[in-house]
Design a protein around this motif. Structure first.
Motif, PDB file in Angstrom:
ATOM      1  N   HIS A 151      25.387  -2.734  23.063  1.00 32.20           N
ATOM      2  CA  HIS A 151      24.196  -2.722  22.203  1.00 32.20           C
ATOM      3  C   HIS A 151      22.940  -2.308  22.973  1.00 32.20           C
ATOM      4  N   GLY A 152      23.122  -1.888  24.239  1.00 29.19           N
ATOM      5  CA  GLY A 152      22.002  -1.403  25.036  1.00 29.19           C
ATOM      6  C   GLY A 152      21.181  -2.477  25.714  1.00 29.19           C
ATOM      7  N   LYS A 153      21.611  -3.728  25.630  1.00 32.06           N
ATOM      8  CA  LYS A 153      20.883  -4.818  26.278  1.00 32.06           C
ATOM      9  C   LYS A 153      21.393  -4.990  27.703  1.00 32.06           C
ATOM     10  N   HIS A 154      20.531  -5.496  28.568  1.00 32.30           N
ATOM     11  CA  HIS A 154      20.917  -5.744  29.951  1.00 32.30           C
ATOM     12  C   HIS A 154      21.407  -7.183  30.094  1.00 32.30           C
ATOM     13  N   ILE A 155      22.458  -7.339  30.890  1.00 31.32           N
ATOM     14  CA  ILE A 155      23.052  -8.653  31.088  1.00 31.32           C
ATOM     15  C   ILE A 155      23.320  -8.845  32.582  1.00 31.32           C
ATOM     16  N   PRO A 156      22.881  -9.995  33.133  1.00 32.02           N
ATOM     17  CA  PRO A 156      23.206 -10.278  34.530  1.00 32.02           C
ATOM     18  C   PRO A 156      24.642 -10.810  34.599  1.00 32.02           C
ATOM     19  N   VAL A 157      25.403 -10.288  35.542  1.00 27.79           N
ATOM     20  CA  VAL A 157      26.807 -10.661  35.697  1.00 27.79           C
ATOM     21  C   VAL A 157      27.006 -11.117  37.144  1.00 27.79           C
ATOM     22  N   ASN A 158      27.749 -12.211  37.324  1.00 27.41           N
ATOM     23  CA  ASN A 158      28.038 -12.658  38.684  1.00 27.41           C
ATOM     24  C   ASN A 158      28.695 -11.530  39.461  1.00 27.41           C
ATOM     25  N   ALA A 159      28.399 -11.441  40.738  1.00 30.33           N
ATOM     26  CA  ALA A 159      28.869 -10.333  41.567  1.00 30.33           C
ATOM     27  C   ALA A 159      30.373 -10.345  41.799  1.00 30.33           C
ATOM     28  N   GLU A 160      30.981 -11.520  41.828  1.00 33.15           N
ATOM     29  CA  GLU A 160      32.407 -11.630  42.121  1.00 33.15           C
ATOM     30  C   GLU A 160      33.211 -11.876  40.845  1.00 33.15           C
ATOM     31  N   PRO A 161      34.410 -11.337  40.771  1.00 34.47           N
ATOM     32  CA  PRO A 161      35.278 -11.604  39.614  1.00 34.47           C
ATOM     33  C   PRO A 161      35.595 -13.097  39.489  1.00 34.47           C
ATOM     34  N   SER A 162      35.976 -13.492  38.293  1.00 32.88           N
ATOM     35  CA  SER A 162      36.295 -14.889  38.023  1.00 32.88           C
ATOM     36  C   SER A 162      37.555 -14.970  37.165  1.00 32.88           C
ATOM     37  N   THR A 163      38.406 -15.935  37.454  1.00 33.88           N
ATOM     38  CA  THR A 163      39.607 -16.122  36.638  1.00 33.88           C
ATOM     39  C   THR A 163      39.259 -16.558  35.223  1.00 33.88           C
ATOM     40  N   SER A 164      38.069 -17.093  35.019  1.00 33.52           N
ATOM     41  CA  SER A 164      37.646 -17.482  33.674  1.00 33.52           C
ATOM     42  C   SER A 164      36.658 -16.479  33.074  1.00 33.52           C
ATOM     43  N   GLY A 165      36.531 -15.314  33.714  1.00 39.82           N
ATOM     44  CA  GLY A 165      35.596 -14.303  33.238  1.00 39.82           C
ATOM     45  C   GLY A 165      35.991 -13.702  31.896  1.00 39.82           C
ATOM     46  N   ASN A 166      35.003 -13.147  31.217  1.00 38.36           N
ATOM     47  CA  ASN A 166      35.249 -12.471  29.937  1.00 38.36           C
ATOM     48  C   ASN A 166      34.472 -11.160  29.811  1.00 38.36           C
ATOM     49  N   VAL A 167      33.944 -10.669  30.937  1.00 44.83           N
ATOM     50  CA  VAL A 167      33.182  -9.420  30.936  1.00 44.83           C
ATOM     51  C   VAL A 167      33.927  -8.385  31.768  1.00 44.83           C
ATOM     52  N   LEU A 168      34.221  -7.260  31.149  1.00 46.04           N
ATOM     53  CA  LEU A 168      34.885  -6.139  31.811  1.00 46.04           C
ATOM     54  C   LEU A 168      33.810  -5.127  32.191  1.00 46.04           C
ATOM     55  N   LEU A 169      33.767  -4.741  33.456  1.00 46.79           N
ATOM     56  CA  LEU A 169      32.752  -3.803  33.929  1.00 46.79           C
ATOM     57  C   LEU A 169      33.344  -2.423  34.148  1.00 46.79           C
ATOM     58  N   ASP A 170      32.569  -1.403  33.783  1.00 44.89           N
ATOM     59  CA  ASP A 170      32.904  -0.009  34.053  1.00 44.89           C
ATOM     60  C   ASP A 170      31.654   0.667  34.585  1.00 44.89           C
ATOM     61  N   HIS A 171      31.757   1.296  35.750  1.00 49.12           N
ATOM     62  CA  HIS A 171      30.632   1.994  36.353  1.00 49.12           C
ATOM     63  C   HIS A 171      30.865   3.481  36.157  1.00 49.12           C
ATOM     64  N   ILE A 172      30.121   4.061  35.235  1.00 42.76           N
ATOM     65  CA  ILE A 172      30.319   5.458  34.859  1.00 42.76           C
ATOM     66  C   ILE A 172      28.981   6.184  34.875  1.00 42.76           C
ATOM     67  N   GLY A 173      28.936   7.278  35.603  1.00 38.61           N
ATOM     68  CA  GLY A 173      27.719   8.084  35.636  1.00 38.61           C
ATOM     69  C   GLY A 173      26.500   7.337  36.128  1.00 38.61           C
TER      70      GLY A 173
END
Length: 87
Positions: free
Chosen positions: A25-47
């Motif tokens: 939706h174009g909003k910025h979200i802070p995400v913890n730097a390290e992966p988590s077994t309870s995480g729910n955010v998938l990151l993709d670094h494109i362009g």
């Protein structure tokens, strides 16, 4: 991930390492730097842009069956998260 993740920054409140990502939706979200077994955010670094997909339900279950790391939104464990919430 298509590209290597960008460098981390520090949370302005608790100084924990975070990355800023953009939601669908174009909003910025802070995400913890390290992966988590309870995480729910998938990151993709494109362009040069770090995209965050918040996974739920069947999507979340499907990603957890892969080797893709999941991350937690920093709001989940930042002790000062309440200071940053919009009213």
């Amino acid at each position: 991930m298509s590209e290597q993740l960008p460098p981390t920054e520090q949370c302005r409140s608790c100084k924990a390492p975070i990355r800023w990502a953009r939601t669908q939706h174009g909003k910025h979200i802070p995400v913890n730097a390290e992966p988590s077994t309870s995480g729910n955010v998938l990151l993709d670094h494109i362009g040069g842009v770090l995209h965050a997909g918040v996974m739920r339900g069947n999507q979340l279950a499907a990603v957890r069956r892969t080797d893709r790391p999941l991350f937690l939104p920093h709001f989940v464990d930042c002790p000062n998260a309440g200071e940053w919430r919009k009213r």
